[in-house]
Motif scaffolding. Structure first.
Motif, PDB file in Angstrom:
ATOM      1  N   LEU A   1     -12.863  -0.946  -0.083  1.00  0.00           N
ATOM      2  CA  LEU A   1     -13.857  -0.396   0.832  1.00  0.00           C
ATOM      3  C   LEU A   1     -13.210  -0.052   2.175  1.00  0.00           C
ATOM      4  CD1 LEU A   1     -16.782  -2.900   0.126  1.00  0.00           C
ATOM      5  CD2 LEU A   1     -16.457  -0.614  -0.853  1.00  0.00           C
ATOM      6  N   SER A   2     -13.751   0.958   2.832  1.00  0.00           N
ATOM      7  CA  SER A   2     -13.210   1.358   4.134  1.00  0.00           C
ATOM      8  C   SER A   2     -13.386   0.270   5.175  1.00  0.00           C
ATOM      9  CB  SER A   2     -13.894   2.649   4.610  1.00  0.00           C
ATOM     10  OG  SER A   2     -15.303   2.471   4.707  1.00  0.00           O
ATOM     11  N   THR A   3     -14.329  -0.653   4.926  1.00  0.00           N
ATOM     12  CA  THR A   3     -14.545  -1.772   5.840  1.00  0.00           C
ATOM     13  C   THR A   3     -13.514  -2.891   5.629  1.00  0.00           C
ATOM     14  OG1 THR A   3     -16.165  -2.579   4.235  1.00  0.00           O
ATOM     15  CG2 THR A   3     -17.014  -1.368   6.138  1.00  0.00           C
ATOM     16  N   GLU A   4     -12.663  -2.727   4.609  1.00  0.00           N
ATOM     17  CA  GLU A   4     -11.583  -3.676   4.318  1.00  0.00           C
ATOM     18  C   GLU A   4     -12.097  -5.093   4.109  1.00  0.00           C
ATOM     19  OE1 GLU A   4      -8.634  -3.320   7.359  1.00  0.00           O
ATOM     20  OE2 GLU A   4      -7.999  -1.324   6.728  1.00  0.00           O
TER      21      GLU A   4
ATOM     22  N   ARG B   1     -11.495   0.507  -5.924  1.00  0.00           N
ATOM     23  CA  ARG B   1     -11.149   1.183  -4.674  1.00  0.00           C
ATOM     24  C   ARG B   1     -11.505   0.258  -3.524  1.00  0.00           C
ATOM     25  NH1 ARG B   1     -13.716   3.772  -0.681  1.00  0.00           N
ATOM     26  NH2 ARG B   1     -15.757   3.515  -1.695  1.00  0.00           N
TER      27      ARG B   1
ATOM     28  N   THR C   1      -7.115   8.346  -0.751  1.00  0.00           N
ATOM     29  CA  THR C   1      -7.657   7.092  -1.263  1.00  0.00           C
ATOM     30  C   THR C   1      -6.643   6.394  -2.154  1.00  0.00           C
ATOM     31  OG1 THR C   1      -9.874   8.067  -1.260  1.00  0.00           O
ATOM     32  CG2 THR C   1      -9.581   6.054  -2.521  1.00  0.00           C
TER      33      THR C   1
ATOM     34  N   ASP D   1       0.845  -1.197   0.000  1.00  0.00           N
ATOM     35  CA  ASP D   1       0.000   0.000   0.000  1.00  0.00           C
ATOM     36  C   ASP D   1       0.880   1.246   0.000  1.00  0.00           C
ATOM     37  OD1 ASP D   1      -1.750   2.211   0.981  1.00  0.00           O
ATOM     38  OD2 ASP D   1      -3.214   0.599   1.138  1.00  0.00           O
TER      39      ASP D   1
END
Length: 408
Positions: free
Chosen positions: A223-226, A221, A195, A129
């Motif tokens: 998700l913020s919830t991974e 992309r 992002t 990342d």
């Protein structure tokens, strides 16, 4: 036909350094400082002593380098390994075979398994990342389980990997979390704002697109919830009537400030299985994730023998039409026969990204000015066909001293 072994972006200052070394070498020979010697074949039987090394059990399929923590991550079939700066293994995560009790990722997602699919997991994607200071994540995507991806937290590698698969949003017909293709995947992560965007290029055929489909080109992309992905750009895929006969091999991807680029190898004529191979440079804007913004240009590497006087590095850059600090693309090319057999000789070519982008823009203007009808495309959107601006074929040609880069 020309086959590219690899292509790597760089800066013209490295080109200048290379040619300075070559120029000094040539002048030294001319002044009698270095004796001329007959070129000899490389001896691959020499055994070097006391060299630090790490021996993987199977061929390495991907490598990621963590410069901050001075670690190396390698992906081989069925395993991801973490190596320290002394080339000692510090951790491992098993990613296959499917059904093996040793597999640490196999049971993390409730994914339908096709009994006819291979059980060994090839490592298709291994990326760090770009916001590693916030998210020390290693993204891993394999050839099995419909190409879904996992997160390995390399700051705590012994913790259970996180599966990027949300079961309720994936079906046999629409699967945003199906990322990698068993036929080959190239992916690059670009940070924009806060992002991370995943630009993905896949080699596909009927089987890869029929169930739990994967696209030729797409932008995702996390998700913020991974636990999955959002399709930022729905992408496009090779037309159904060409998926079995017209193979597009994606061989490399990289990013600059403005664009993400994909290098691919494909036949010149989609209707002829023996037509010459060509190298395509495709691009998407970093900030505009739209299918209609995709462009391509053909790269050609040719050698035209002629006498050249010795040049200094600055004169060489001027001769090539390059500015100091300009981004360039290095590529090693080799001839390839109609049957796909690669020749033994190779040569290095340097391409200006600035000139490649100019060629793309000029091609777009030409197509628009001629008001041509849409021509046959290899790609299609899920809703509409791409317009005629999408594929261009103006070649970027550069001549180089091929005798300095012959392979043995």
């Amino acid at each position: 036909a020309i086959f590219p072994y690899f292509l790597v972006p760089g800066m013209i200052k490295w080109t200048a350094l290379l040619w300075i070394i070559l120029w000094i070498s040539q002048n030294a020979r001319g002044q009698g400082l270095c004796p001329n010697s007959v070129r000899q074949q490389v001896d691959f039987n020499i055994i070097y002593q006391n060299l630090t090394y790490y021996q993987a059990e199977k061929p390495i399929q991907n490598i990621a380098i963590n410069t901050e923590d001075k670690q190396i991550y390698i992906g081989s079939q069925n395993i991801i390994e973490g190596i320290d700066s002394h080339l000692q293994k510090i951790w491992e995560v098993k990613t296959g075979p499917i059904g093996s009790p040793d597999c640490q990722t196999c049971k993390l997602a409730d994914v339908e398994i096709d009994p006819s699919d291979p059980v060994d997991t090839d490592n298709e994607v291994l990326l760090i990342d770009p916001t590693a200071y916030l998210f020390p994540y290693l993204y891993v995507c394999g050839s099995t389980q419909h190409g879904i991806c996992y997160i390995i937290d390399y700051s705590q590698p012994l913790e259970k990997p996180q599966c990027l698969y949300k079961q309720w949003q994936n079906t046999q017909f629409i699967c945003p979390d199906c990322v990698a293709s068993p036929l080959g995947t190239r992916m690059i992560i670009v940070e924009q704002g806060a992002t991370s965007y995943f630009f993905v290029a896949n080699t596909v055929n009927d089987k890869v697109t029929e169930k739990y489909p994967r696209r030729s080109i797409s932008v995702l992309r996390p998700l913020s919830t991974e636990d999955g992905f959002e399709l930022v750009m729905s992408g496009f895929t090779v037309l159904p009537n060409l998926r079995q006969s017209y193979k597009i091999d994606y061989i490399y991807s990289f990013a600059t400030e403005d664009f993400v680029y994909f290098l691919s190898l494909q036949r010149e004529d989609a209707s002829k299985s023996n037509s010459p191979f060509r190298t395509h440079l495709g691009r998407l804007p970093v900030g505009i994730h739209e299918v209609w913004m995709y462009r391509e240009v053909v790269l050609e590497c040719r050698y035209v023998p002629k006498r050249r006087r010795r040049e200094t590095a600055s004169n060489l850059a001027k001769q090539l039409g390059l500015d100091v600090g300009e981004k360039v693309l290095y590529g090693v090319f080799a001839p390839v026969s109609e049957t796909g057999r690669i020749g033994k000789e190779s040569m290095l070519c340097v391409f200006s990204l600035k000139q490649a982008n100019q060629a793309i823009e000029e091609g777009v203007k030409t197509v628009i000015s001629r008001a041509l009808k849409p021509f046959t495309e290899q790609y299609r959107n899920t809703q509409t066909c791409m317009n005629q601006n999408a594929t261009l074929s103006k070649p970027m040609i550069r001549e180089r001293y091929h005798n300095m880069f012959k392979s043995s």
